[in-house]
Design a protein around this motif. Structure first.
Motif, mmCIF file in Angstrom:
data_model
loop_
_atom_site.group_PDB
_atom_site.id
_atom_site.type_symbol
_atom_site.label_atom_id
_atom_site.label_comp_id
_atom_site.label_asym_id
_atom_site.label_seq_id
_atom_site.Cartn_x
_atom_site.Cartn_y
_atom_site.Cartn_z
ATOM 1 N N UNK A 218 15.494 -2.440 -6.557
ATOM 2 C CA UNK A 218 15.171 -1.191 -7.244
ATOM 3 C C UNK A 218 14.454 -1.543 -8.551
ATOM 4 N N UNK A 219 14.068 -0.539 -9.315
ATOM 5 C CA UNK A 219 13.272 -0.783 -10.526
ATOM 6 C C UNK A 219 14.025 -1.629 -11.556
ATOM 7 N N UNK A 220 15.304 -1.345 -11.752
ATOM 8 C CA UNK A 220 16.080 -2.101 -12.735
ATOM 9 C C UNK A 220 16.188 -3.573 -12.328
ATOM 10 N N UNK A 221 16.543 -3.812 -11.075
ATOM 11 C CA UNK A 221 16.682 -5.188 -10.589
ATOM 12 C C UNK A 221 15.349 -5.932 -10.656
ATOM 13 N N UNK A 222 14.300 -5.215 -10.342
ATOM 14 C CA UNK A 222 12.968 -5.818 -10.407
ATOM 15 C C UNK A 222 12.610 -6.196 -11.836
ATOM 16 N N UNK A 223 12.944 -5.349 -12.788
ATOM 17 C CA UNK A 223 12.650 -5.633 -14.195
ATOM 18 C C UNK A 223 13.465 -6.835 -14.693
ATOM 19 N N UNK A 224 14.731 -6.905 -14.307
ATOM 20 C CA UNK A 224 15.583 -8.032 -14.702
ATOM 21 C C UNK A 224 15.016 -9.329 -14.136
ATOM 22 N N UNK A 225 14.717 -9.323 -12.859
ATOM 23 C CA UNK A 225 14.189 -10.517 -12.204
ATOM 24 C C UNK A 225 12.861 -10.946 -12.827
ATOM 25 N N UNK A 226 12.017 -9.982 -13.085
ATOM 26 C CA UNK A 226 10.705 -10.276 -13.674
ATOM 27 C C UNK A 226 10.839 -10.912 -15.056
ATOM 28 N N UNK A 227 11.678 -10.354 -15.888
ATOM 29 C CA UNK A 227 11.818 -10.902 -17.250
ATOM 30 C C UNK A 227 12.415 -12.313 -17.236
ATOM 31 N N UNK A 228 13.398 -12.537 -16.370
ATOM 32 C CA UNK A 228 14.004 -13.868 -16.281
ATOM 33 C C UNK A 228 12.984 -14.876 -15.754
ATOM 34 N N UNK A 229 12.258 -14.499 -14.714
ATOM 35 C CA UNK A 229 11.265 -15.420 -14.143
ATOM 36 C C UNK A 229 10.162 -15.752 -15.145
ATOM 37 N N UNK A 230 9.716 -14.742 -15.892
ATOM 38 C CA UNK A 230 8.656 -14.991 -16.885
ATOM 39 C C UNK A 230 9.126 -15.995 -17.937
ATOM 40 N N UNK A 231 10.355 -15.816 -18.366
ATOM 41 C CA UNK A 231 10.909 -16.701 -19.393
ATOM 42 C C UNK A 231 10.948 -18.153 -18.909
ATOM 43 N N UNK A 232 11.447 -18.362 -17.695
ATOM 44 C CA UNK A 232 11.637 -19.732 -17.217
ATOM 45 C C UNK A 232 10.357 -20.342 -16.639
ATOM 46 N N UNK A 233 9.460 -19.533 -16.149
ATOM 47 C CA UNK A 233 8.150 -20.065 -15.739
ATOM 48 C C UNK A 233 7.402 -20.556 -16.973
#
Length: 168
Positions: free
Chosen positions: A83-98
């Motif tokens: 869903x939108x919330x889960x997608x936003x969480x995943x996106x922010x975490x991935x951006x940080x660690x990438x």
């Protein structure tokens, strides 16, 4: 009068013969009087008097962490059905660690040290994802990383086709 008709027929015949012979000679023995490939009328390589500038290749700028993650997120979201919330969480975490992985690559550390740094980044990323996502979505994401996004999407499409066949 008969002489005039014969003479005019001869003229017409001569003109027609010259036209055909002229085209044949032109086709076989040169293009516009300059021979093969020379001058402005021939086939062959056309040359220009203007020198051609060499194009310099633009160096490809490496993608930023945000561009990398933004490009992959639609397929990840579809594969995991986030869903939108889960997608936003995943996106922010991935951006940080990438971003952290990119910075580690820039440092050009020895292979042993690089492996250690990557393992630490992966551990921190997993901890943060485990805290931010529901357990089933986290497990699905880990499985997705192992398989690859494209393969997971193909499997999902196959499952949908099988369901449709079973319903019919």
């Amino acid at each position: 009068m008969k002489n005039i008709l014969i003479f005019s027929r001869f003229n017409v015949l001569a003109v027609v013969m010259l036209l055909f012979a002229g085209n044949e000679i032109y086709g076989q023995y040169g293009y516009g009087g300059y021979g093969y490939g020379r001058g402005g009328y021939g086939y062959g390589r056309q040359r220009s008097g203007i020198p051609q500038a060499q194009e310099t290749r633009k160096e490809e700028t490496p993608k930023t962490a945000e561009e990398i993650v933004d490009a992959e997120m639609p397929s990840i979201t579809e594969a995991l059905q986030l869903n939108d919330f889960e997608s936003a969480v995943l996106s922010s975490v991935l951006k940080k660690y990438v971003q952290e992985r990119i910075e580690a690559q820039i440092l050009k550390l020895p292979p042993e040290k690089m492996r250690e740094v990557y393992e630490n980044i992966t551990k921190k990323q997993d901890e943060e994802l485990r805290a931010g996502l529901p357990a089933d979505k986290y497990e699905a994401f880990v499985e997705l990383q192992k398989k690859g996004v494209a393969k997971a999407l193909k499997e999902k499409k196959k499952q949908k086709k099988k369901r449709k066949k079973n319903k019919n």
